[in-house]
Design a protein around this motif. Structure first.
Motif, PDB file in Angstrom:
ATOM      1  N   GLY A  74      -7.835 -17.013  -4.098  1.00  0.00           N
ATOM      2  CA  GLY A  74      -6.965 -15.882  -4.440  1.00  0.00           C
ATOM      3  C   GLY A  74      -7.757 -14.744  -5.053  1.00  0.00           C
ATOM      4  N   GLY A  75      -8.717 -15.101  -5.907  1.00  0.00           N
ATOM      5  CA  GLY A  75      -9.519 -14.075  -6.592  1.00  0.00           C
ATOM      6  C   GLY A  75     -10.315 -13.242  -5.595  1.00  0.00           C
ATOM      7  N   ILE A  76     -11.008 -13.916  -4.667  1.00  0.00           N
ATOM      8  CA  ILE A  76     -11.814 -13.171  -3.680  1.00  0.00           C
ATOM      9  C   ILE A  76     -10.875 -12.305  -2.826  1.00  0.00           C
ATOM     10  N   THR A  77      -9.750 -12.904  -2.438  1.00  0.00           N
ATOM     11  CA  THR A  77      -8.827 -12.191  -1.552  1.00  0.00           C
ATOM     12  C   THR A  77      -8.288 -10.923  -2.235  1.00  0.00           C
ATOM     13  N   ILE A  78      -7.776 -11.082  -3.441  1.00  0.00           N
ATOM     14  CA  ILE A  78      -7.201  -9.923  -4.143  1.00  0.00           C
ATOM     15  C   ILE A  78      -8.304  -8.897  -4.414  1.00  0.00           C
ATOM     16  N   GLY A  79      -9.493  -9.393  -4.781  1.00  0.00           N
ATOM     17  CA  GLY A  79     -10.616  -8.480  -5.027  1.00  0.00           C
ATOM     18  C   GLY A  79     -10.896  -7.638  -3.789  1.00  0.00           C
ATOM     19  N   TYR A  80     -10.920  -8.285  -2.631  1.00  0.00           N
ATOM     20  CA  TYR A  80     -11.167  -7.560  -1.368  1.00  0.00           C
ATOM     21  C   TYR A  80     -10.070  -6.524  -1.123  1.00  0.00           C
ATOM     22  N   TYR A  81      -8.805  -6.950  -1.300  1.00  0.00           N
ATOM     23  CA  TYR A  81      -7.685  -6.030  -1.059  1.00  0.00           C
ATOM     24  C   TYR A  81      -7.818  -4.786  -1.936  1.00  0.00           C
ATOM     25  N   VAL A  82      -8.082  -5.023  -3.226  1.00  0.00           N
ATOM     26  CA  VAL A  82      -8.109  -3.908  -4.181  1.00  0.00           C
ATOM     27  C   VAL A  82      -9.259  -2.950  -3.855  1.00  0.00           C
ATOM     28  N   VAL A  83     -10.442  -3.515  -3.619  1.00  0.00           N
ATOM     29  CA  VAL A  83     -11.610  -2.658  -3.365  1.00  0.00           C
ATOM     30  C   VAL A  83     -11.402  -1.832  -2.091  1.00  0.00           C
ATOM     31  N   THR A  84     -10.962  -2.479  -1.023  1.00  0.00           N
ATOM     32  CA  THR A  84     -10.849  -1.729   0.242  1.00  0.00           C
ATOM     33  C   THR A  84      -9.693  -0.721   0.194  1.00  0.00           C
ATOM     34  N   THR A  85      -8.604  -1.087  -0.490  1.00  0.00           N
ATOM     35  CA  THR A  85      -7.513  -0.115  -0.580  1.00  0.00           C
ATOM     36  C   THR A  85      -7.984   1.092  -1.396  1.00  0.00           C
ATOM     37  N   GLY A  86      -8.747   0.821  -2.461  1.00  0.00           N
ATOM     38  CA  GLY A  86      -9.286   1.917  -3.277  1.00  0.00           C
ATOM     39  C   GLY A  86     -10.195   2.825  -2.446  1.00  0.00           C
ATOM     40  N   ILE A  87     -11.043   2.221  -1.625  1.00  0.00           N
ATOM     41  CA  ILE A  87     -11.935   3.035  -0.771  1.00  0.00           C
ATOM     42  C   ILE A  87     -11.089   3.893   0.165  1.00  0.00           C
ATOM     43  N   ALA A  88     -10.029   3.281   0.732  1.00  0.00           N
ATOM     44  CA  ALA A  88      -9.193   4.015   1.699  1.00  0.00           C
ATOM     45  C   ALA A  88      -8.531   5.222   1.037  1.00  0.00           C
ATOM     46  N   VAL A  89      -7.974   5.022  -0.159  1.00  0.00           N
ATOM     47  CA  VAL A  89      -7.311   6.150  -0.832  1.00  0.00           C
ATOM     48  C   VAL A  89      -8.339   7.236  -1.143  1.00  0.00           C
ATOM     49  N   SER A  90      -9.538   6.819  -1.571  1.00  0.00           N
ATOM     50  CA  SER A  90     -10.563   7.823  -1.893  1.00  0.00           C
ATOM     51  C   SER A  90     -10.905   8.635  -0.646  1.00  0.00           C
ATOM     52  N   ILE A  91     -11.050   7.961   0.484  1.00  0.00           N
ATOM     53  CA  ILE A  91     -11.365   8.693   1.723  1.00  0.00           C
ATOM     54  C   ILE A  91     -10.242   9.697   2.012  1.00  0.00           C
ATOM     55  N   GLY A  92      -8.988   9.247   1.863  1.00  0.00           N
ATOM     56  CA  GLY A  92      -7.849  10.140   2.113  1.00  0.00           C
ATOM     57  C   GLY A  92      -7.912  11.368   1.217  1.00  0.00           C
ATOM     58  N   LEU A  93      -8.207  11.154  -0.068  1.00  0.00           N
ATOM     59  CA  LEU A  93      -8.223  12.285  -1.008  1.00  0.00           C
ATOM     60  C   LEU A  93      -9.380  13.242  -0.706  1.00  0.00           C
ATOM     61  N   VAL A  94     -10.544  12.677  -0.400  1.00  0.00           N
ATOM     62  CA  VAL A  94     -11.688  13.543  -0.095  1.00  0.00           C
ATOM     63  C   VAL A  94     -11.389  14.387   1.146  1.00  0.00           C
ATOM     64  N   MET A  95     -10.847  13.752   2.174  1.00  0.00           N
ATOM     65  CA  MET A  95     -10.580  14.471   3.432  1.00  0.00           C
ATOM     66  C   MET A  95      -9.573  15.600   3.230  1.00  0.00           C
ATOM     67  N   VAL A  96      -8.519  15.305   2.467  1.00  0.00           N
ATOM     68  CA  VAL A  96      -7.456  16.294   2.331  1.00  0.00           C
ATOM     69  C   VAL A  96      -7.908  17.458   1.446  1.00  0.00           C
ATOM     70  N   ASN A  97      -8.795  17.168   0.474  1.00  0.00           N
ATOM     71  CA  ASN A  97      -9.333  18.259  -0.347  1.00  0.00           C
ATOM     72  C   ASN A  97     -10.307  19.120   0.446  1.00  0.00           C
ATOM     73  N   TRP A  98     -10.973  18.478   1.369  1.00  0.00           N
ATOM     74  CA  TRP A  98     -11.973  19.179   2.153  1.00  0.00           C
ATOM     75  C   TRP A  98     -11.307  20.018   3.258  1.00  0.00           C
ATOM     76  N   ILE A  99     -10.417  19.404   4.026  1.00  0.00           N
ATOM     77  CA  ILE A  99      -9.823  20.102   5.178  1.00  0.00           C
ATOM     78  C   ILE A  99      -8.690  21.042   4.756  1.00  0.00           C
ATOM     79  N   GLN A 100      -8.006  20.735   3.647  1.00  0.00           N
ATOM     80  CA  GLN A 100      -6.874  21.549   3.180  1.00  0.00           C
ATOM     81  C   GLN A 100      -5.840  21.788   4.290  1.00  0.00           C
ATOM     82  N   PRO A 101      -5.276  20.712   4.852  1.00  0.00           N
ATOM     83  CA  PRO A 101      -4.391  20.875   6.017  1.00  0.00           C
ATOM     84  C   PRO A 101      -3.105  21.641   5.720  1.00  0.00           C
ATOM     85  N   GLY A 102      -2.666  21.649   4.451  1.00  0.00           N
ATOM     86  CA  GLY A 102      -1.374  22.290   4.159  1.00  0.00           C
ATOM     87  C   GLY A 102      -1.506  23.729   3.710  1.00  0.00           C
TER      88      GLY A 102
END
Ligand code: ASP
Length: 408
Positions: A74-102
Motif C-alpha cells: 500500500g505504501g509503495i502504491t500510494i507513494g507512486y500515485y501521489v508523486v505522479t499526480t503531483g508531477i501531472a498537476v505541475s505540468i498542467g500549471l506550467v503549461m497554462v502559465n506559459w501558453i496563457q490559453p485564456g
C-alpha cells in the motif's frame, strides 16, 4: 491471449478508432445509428467491473500471505500515485502559465450546467466520507468503487486470519478471478467494433466534423495546452517505466489495447478489466495487478489532475482574474484531491472541478466554457489515467519484496 492474437486485436482497435473518427467526421449524426455497438461493448465491460473488483482485490491482498505486508504494498502504491499526480498537476500549471490559453478571450457569461450546480455543496470532508459506504449494493449500482475496494481489503484481511475456513473462501475468489479474466479475453475480440461504435457515434452526436471543428476553434488554445501537457506527462511516465520500473517499450505495446479502449470509452473503470488482462499478459506480479490496478482506476488519475489544474487556470484567465502563486498552490492541492475524488466514468473530472473552482473563489459558471469540448479532452485524459495505472503496476512489481510471484 497469445501474442499473435493480441497484436491482431491491437491493429484492429487502431483501425476501429481511425474508422470511427473518419465516419463520425463525415457522416455526423447519421453515425448515431452505430451507437448501440458501442453501448453493447461498454455494458459488457461494466458488467464485469463489480465482480472483478471483489475477486481481484480479495485474492490479490490474500496472496500477500501475511496481511501486515499490505503496509509495504500500500505504501509503495500510494507513494507512486501521489508523486505522479503531483508531477501531472505541475505540468498542467506550467503549461497554462506559459501558453496563457485564456488570455484575451471574449465570451458570453455561460450558464451553470445542471450537473455542476448539483455539486456545489461538495467539499473535502465529503471526499473522506465517501470512503465508507453505508450500502455496498447502492455503491456498486453507482460504480463508486472506493468503498467497495476498502471493504474487499478488510474482508480479505479478516479471511487471512481464519485458517482453513478463510483459505477456502480465498480459493473461491481466486477461481472467480480466473474465470472473469477468461471472459475479459473473449470480450477483447469485440473491442475493435465496440470502440468504432463509441467514437463514431460520439463525434456524430457533436454534429460531425465541421460542427466539432467550430467548437474546438472557440477554445483552441485550451485544447492545445491540455493535449500538449498530457503528451508531456505520457512521456514522463514512459521515463519512469524505463528508469524506475526497468521495462522497455514492449510494455507500452502490450498495454496499448487498454489505453485505446480508455480513449474509446472515456472511462478508467470500464477499461479496468482490459488493463488487468494486458498487465497480466506482460508478466506483472498478481499482487500488483489485483491491488494497484483496481485502486488506481478510481484513485490515480494523472490526466484528470493535469486537466483540472489547466482548466481552472484557463477559466481564471478568461475572466481576467490574476492568480497569485499562493492561489496556484491551492489549485495544486485541490486539483490533486479532485482527481482522487473523481469517479472513473466519462466527464467526472468536469464535475469535481467545482472543488477547485470554489477553493480559489472562481465563478463556477466558468465550467460552461469547457462543456463543448470536454467529451473530446476526456478521452485523452482517460488514456493517460490508464497509462499511469499501468506504469504504476510495473513500478510496484519492481519493488515487491519477491517480484517473482505468479503473474496477474
Ligand atoms: N473519464 C475519466 C476517467 O474515467 C475521469 C475524468 O477525468 O472525467 O478516468
Amino acid at each position: 491471449m497469445s501474442h499473435r492474437h493480441a497484436l491482431a486485436i491491437l491493429v484492429l482497435i487502431v483501425v476501429g478508432v481511425a474508422a470511427g473518427v473518419f465516419c463520425g467526421w463525415y457522416w455526423g449524426e447519421r453515425m448515431l445509428a452505430v451507437a448501440w455497438l458501442g453501448a453493447l461493448f461498454l455494458n459488457a465491460l461494466k458488467m464485469m467491473i463489480i465482480p472483478l473488483i471483489f475477486a481481484a482485490v480479495i485474492s490479490g491482498v490474500a496472496s500477500l500471505g501475511d496481511v501486515r505486508k499490505l503496509g509495504r504494498l500500500g505504501g509503495i502504491t500510494i507513494g507512486y500515485y501521489v508523486v505522479t499526480t503531483g508531477i501531472a498537476v505541475s505540468i498542467g500549471l506550467v503549461m497554462v502559465n506559459w501558453i496563457q490559453p485564456g488570455a484575451g478571450l471574449q465570451f458570453d457569461r455561460a450558464e451553470l450546467p445542471a450537473e455542476v450546480a448539483a455539486m456545489k455543496e461538495v467539499g473535502v470532508s465529503d471526499l473522506l466520507l465517501s470512503l465508507v459506504s453505508p450500502n455496498l449494493v447502492a455503491s456498486a449500482a453507482e460504480t463508486q468503487l472506493v468503498p467497495l475496494i476498502l471493504f474487499a481489503i478488510l474482508l480479505s484481511a479478516a479471511l487471512t486470519t481464519l485458517g482453513r475456513t478463510g483459505q477456502q473462501v480465498i480459493e473461491f475468489f481466486n477461481g472467480m478471478n480466473e474465470a472473469l479474466m477468461k471472459l475479459v479475453i473473449w470480450l477483447m475480440y469485440f473491442a475493435p467494433v465496440g470502440i468504432f461504435g463509441l467514437v463514431a457515434s460520439r463525434l456524430g452526436e457533436a454534429g460531425g466534423g465541421a460542427a466539432f471543428a467550430r467548437d474546438l476553434a472557440a477554445v483552441g488554445w485550451h485544447v492545445v495546452t491540455v493535449l500538449a501537457g498530457l503528451a508531456i506527462h505520457f512521456v514522463v511516465l514512459l521515463l519512469l517505466l524505463r528508469f524506475v520500473a526497468r521495462r522497455g517499450l514492449d510494455y507500452l505495446g502490450g498495454m496499448l489495447r487498454a489505453v485505446l479502449t480508455a480513449f474509446g470509452t472515456a472511462s478508467s473503470s470500464a477499461t479496468l478489466p482490459l488493463t488487468m488482462e494486458c498487465a497480466r499478459e506482460a508478466g506483472i506480479d498478481r499482487r500488483a495487478v489485483r491491488f494497484v490496478l483496481p485502486l488506481g482506476s478510481t484513485v490515480n488519475m494523472d490526466g484528470t489532475a493535469l486537466y483540472e489544474a489547466a482548466a481552472v487556470m484557463f477559466i481564471a484567465q478568461a475572466y481576467g482574474i490574476d492568480m497569485s502563486f499562493g492561489q496556484q498552490m491551492v489549485v495544486f492541492v485541490t486539483a490533486t484531491l479532485a482527481a482522487i475524488g473523481a469517479a472513473g466514468i466519462p466527464e467526472a473530472g468536469l464535475v469535481t472541478m467545482v472543488i477547485v473552482l470554489s477553493a480559489v473563489g472562481l465563478p463556477l459558471e466558468g465550467v460552461g466554457l469547457l462543456l463543448s469540448v470536454d467529451w473530446f479532452l476526456d478521452r485523452f485524459r482517460t488514456s493517460v489515467n490508464v497509462w499511469g495505472d499501468a506504469v504504476g503496476a510495473a513500478v510496484v512489481h519492481r519493488f515487491l519484496p519477491d517480484p517473482s510471484g505468479p503473474p496477474g
